[in-house]
Design an enzyme around this catalytic site. Structure first.
Site, short mmCIF file in Angstrom:
data_model
loop_
_atom_site.label_atom_id
_atom_site.label_comp_id
_atom_site.label_asym_id
_atom_site.label_seq_id
_atom_site.Cartn_x
_atom_site.Cartn_y
_atom_site.Cartn_z
N ARG A 19 0.85 -1.20 0.00
CA ARG A 19 0.00 0.00 0.00
C ARG A 19 0.87 1.24 0.00
O ARG A 19 1.92 1.27 0.64
CB ARG A 19 -0.92 0.04 1.22
CG ARG A 19 -1.86 1.24 1.24
CD ARG A 19 -2.61 1.33 2.55
NE ARG A 19 -1.74 1.63 3.67
CZ ARG A 19 -1.29 2.85 3.98
NH1 ARG A 19 -1.63 3.89 3.23
NH2 ARG A 19 -0.50 3.03 5.02
N GLN A 20 0.42 2.25 -0.76
CA GLN A 20 0.98 3.59 -0.71
C GLN A 20 -0.16 4.58 -0.54
O GLN A 20 -1.27 4.35 -1.04
CB GLN A 20 1.80 3.90 -1.97
CG GLN A 20 3.11 3.12 -2.01
CD GLN A 20 3.90 3.38 -3.27
OE1 GLN A 20 3.55 2.88 -4.31
NE2 GLN A 20 4.96 4.17 -3.15
N SER A 21 0.07 5.69 0.13
CA SER A 21 -1.01 6.52 0.66
C SER A 21 -1.72 7.37 -0.38
O SER A 21 -2.87 7.75 -0.17
CB SER A 21 -0.48 7.43 1.78
OG SER A 21 0.02 6.65 2.84
N SER A 22 -1.09 7.70 -1.49
CA SER A 22 -1.70 8.62 -2.44
C SER A 22 -1.32 8.21 -3.86
O SER A 22 -0.31 7.53 -4.07
CB SER A 22 -1.25 10.06 -2.18
OG SER A 22 0.14 10.19 -2.40
N GLN A 26 2.23 9.16 -4.73
CA GLN A 26 3.26 8.25 -4.26
C GLN A 26 3.36 7.01 -5.15
O GLN A 26 4.45 6.51 -5.43
CB GLN A 26 2.98 7.83 -2.82
CG GLN A 26 3.14 8.95 -1.80
CD GLN A 26 2.89 8.48 -0.38
OE1 GLN A 26 2.56 7.33 -0.15
NE2 GLN A 26 3.04 9.40 0.57
#
Length: 685
Positions: free
Chosen positions: A21-24, A27
């Site tokens: 997972r990456q937040s945005s 990213q």
């Protein structure tokens, strides 16, 4: 990574999940190294003993923040598979990748403890059945949430500081653009600025957002596209009610820079789901308000007045704005008996009346809650309103006329700008055609078709301008307006003044009206409460019933009663009209009117018989035969008869000679016998 001394065979027999997972989205697009490190955990799981068939990668939450598990389908999948007991270990670059919320992380760790699931990151391997590992992961989860809070606070503080200087950029509403230095200026496109300015002008004229929509039914309105393939471009379409409210409620059009107008918060639904919602804060709680930050279409005072008018039009909050009906006190009239607001209804003939509909529906209606005709109350209140208006209102009326003139100029100006834009496009198409080499017919044909289409658009715009100018009637001369404004009662009663305008004028001075009726009687006490706080009461009388107002005058009735027994209906009509009498409706008398008065007052009609004349029934009774036989004699010409004044045949001049001839005809007839002989024969049988 530490030595895998906590991995047992039971863990290797189950699936190893690599959570990515990456937040945005930024990213995901830019931080490729972090993404590669997370996917490399697959190799780490294989090195620790899991076969490739037992390693699954869950990356459905790419570009989604870990603040909540609501929108993260991948995280929910991890939890569900852990609950089923099919997961031996969860791999992540760090524990914060699993969840930024301490509550979500604690729930996952508790489920991992119950199902004997390992949690592995770059710092080590954790067995949740051991207290030290649970304590360490709990501390890391709390610190991860604190880190997110600190980062958000820093970012919000930086935004707040930039907003206090008026330098934090937002998406500009339509009608504004940024110059080369980044400042906010009015759009140089005159058609756009004219459309936006006309929204505020139409709202001043109509007083409602729906009225603005009606004023733009034949016009288009601009819209700035944000995002997508049309990002930054200007689009044109239909003006809707929501867009009107958005334009009127946006303080940017008043030249004011605002930060903190909206705020988001998390709410819990009935099913336990958590979601974010955005709501508008009250004006007093806006964090930053910088007036005169950039050029405005209106000033701040006009903006506040527009917000008050919009609030006054919101009926769901109890407001009662002026409507189109003829009842002037609609929405501000109350019952003095039950204390509730009286509703306004209209009959089929258009007449309005006030009644206590809500009291009747709730079964709290009193005997004094009576229906009152709107005309009775409105006339009293209007007369009193015109009495209190002084000559100073003349200047106000003239200012309104100037506003109408300016409004009409703006309406035609929009069509003129459309013609100018169409002509500009046609000129560009013509220049492109002239710049093309004549030998290049493939390009020249396309450019020629485009030029013809632009010329057709110019013709359509010019035709629309002509229709717009023809639809606007000319205003009367200034001198006529001044003379009309000097006589406010005439201006109030003018057919060009609509009911909504009268209501608005009334509500500027009158706060409400209270009606108090008696159980019996025709008097109604009209209480007027003025905006100044003063109040007064005026007694009005209900109009009499229609049958009383249309009743025939007593002198005409006396004439018919006296002369009716000796005169026919035609003779009465002639003499009544000659004497100047009229009916209760003010019309000349006719046969129907005379017949009605004769019936209502039981006036007998004059006898149609003269001396020596009998009716057919009387002749038949004397001769002892049927009336049909007498009518047969009349039809055959054996017996003379005339018609009555009503046109009915049956008046016989019954002289002794006629009687003798009739009796001889009866005696000579073999079929016709007197009634007395028939009865005697029947008794003998």
């Amino acid at each position: 990574m530490s030595v895998p001394n906590k991995i047992r065979t039971t863990h290797l027999e189950r699936t190893a999940i690599v959570y990515v997972r990456q937040s945005s989205p930024a990213q995901v697009r830019d931080n490729r190294e972090s993404q590669a490190r997370q996917y490399a955990l697959v190799e780490e799981a294989a090195r620790l003993g899991w076969p490739a068939s037992k390693i699954d990668v869950i990356d459905a939450d790419q570009g989604i923040s870990g603040r909540s598990a609501e929108r993260r389908s991948g995280f929910r999948e991890v939890i569900s598979r852990v609950c089923l007991g099919e997961v031996g270990a969860i791999f992540g670059l760090e524990v914060a990748r699993l969840a930024r919320s301490n509550a979500d992380l604690a729930r996952l760790l508790e489920l991992a403890r119950l199902t004997d699931t390992l949690v592995i990151d770059t710092d080590g391997m954790y067995d949740l059945r051991e207290f030290d590992d649970r304590l360490l992961l709990g501390l890391k989860g709390a610190m991860s949430e604190a880190e997110l809070h600190i980062l958000a606070g820093r970012l919000h503080g930086a935004k707040r500081a930039a907003a206090e200087r008026g330098e934090l950029r937002f998406a500009l509403p339509v009608g504004y653009v940024r110059d080369a230095e980044g400042g906010t200026i009015i759009d140089p496109d005159q058609e756009v600025t004219a459309a936006v300015a006309d929204v505020f002008a139409a709202f001043q004229a109509t007083g409602s957002a729906y009225g603005v929509v009606g004023a733009f039914t034949s016009r288009r309105f601009p819209r700035r596209a944000y995002g997508g393939v049309w990002a930054g471009e200007l689009r044109w379409g239909r003006l809707t009610h929501s867009r009107v409210v958005g334009v009127l409620s946006n303080p940017a059009y008043a030249g004011t820079y605002v930060f903190g107008r909206y705020r988001s918060r998390r709410i819990v639904g009935p099913d336990g789901s958590v979601r974010d919602t955005t709501y508008e804060q009250p004006r007093s709680e806006w964090a930053v308000v910088i007036q005169n930050h950039h050029p405005g279409y209106i000033n701040w005072e006009q903006y506040l007045a527009n917000q008050q008018r919009l609030a006054a039009n919101t009926t769901r909050s109890g407001a009662r704005p002026a409507r189109e009906g003829v009842a002037l006190c609609q929405g501000i009239v109350h019952c003095g008996s039950c204390g509730r607001t009286m509703s306004t209804n209209y009959q089929a003939n258009g007449r309005g009346y006030y009644e206590c509909a809500s009291s009747r529906g709730d079964h709290v209606q009193t005997k004094a809650c009576r229906t009152v005709a709107a005309a009775t109350v409105d006339q009293v209140v209007a007369d009193r309103l015109l009495q209190v208006l002084g000559p100073d209102e003349v200047a106000l009326a003239l200012a309104a006329a100037d506003e109408v003139t300016e409004r009409r100029q703006r309406s035609t100006r929009a069509s003129e700008l459309a013609v100018e834009r169409a002509q500009y496009d046609a000129d560009r198409a013509e220049r492109a055609l002239l710049a093309c080499e004549p030998e290049n017919r493939l390009v020249a044909r396309s450019l020629e078709s485009r030029w013809e289409a632009k010329l057709a658009a110019v013709a359509e715009a010019e035709a629309a301008l002509a229709v717009t100018k023809a639809a606007v009637p000319a205003l009367p001369p200034r001198g006529e307006l001044e003379s009309l404004a000097a006589d406010l009662p005439a201006l109030w009663a003018a057919p060009t003044t609509c009911a909504k305008d009268r209501k608005r004028l009334m509500r500027t001075l009158v706060a409400d009206v209270t009606l108090t009726s008696q159980v019996t009687g025709t008097e109604v006490c009209v209480g007027i409460r003025w905006r100044s706080g003063a109040s007064e009461q005026i007694v009005a009388r209900r109009p009499p019933p229609q049958y009383e107002t249309t009743r025939t005058p007593s002198k005409a009735t006396e004439f018919i009663v006296q002369r009716g027994p000796t005169l026919s209906n035609q003779e009465l009509v002639a003499e009544l009209n000659a004497a100047g009498f009229t009916t209760g409706m003010g019309r000349p008398f006719d046969l129907d009117a005379v017949k009605w008065v004769r019936y209502a007052h039981r006036v007998p009609s004059p006898s149609p018989f003269q001396a020596g004349e009998l009716s057919v029934d009387q002749v038949a009774a004397r001769l002892g035969i049927s009336a049909g036989a007498v009518y047969d004699w009349i039809a055959r010409g054996h017996l003379a008869a005339r018609r009555t004044t009503a046109g009915r045949l049956g008046v016989v001049a019954y002289t002794p000679d006629v009687e003798a001839a009739c009796r001889k005809r009866v005696a000579d007839s073999r079929h016709m016998k007197p009634t007395s002989q028939r009865v005697s024969g029947a008794e003998a049988v």
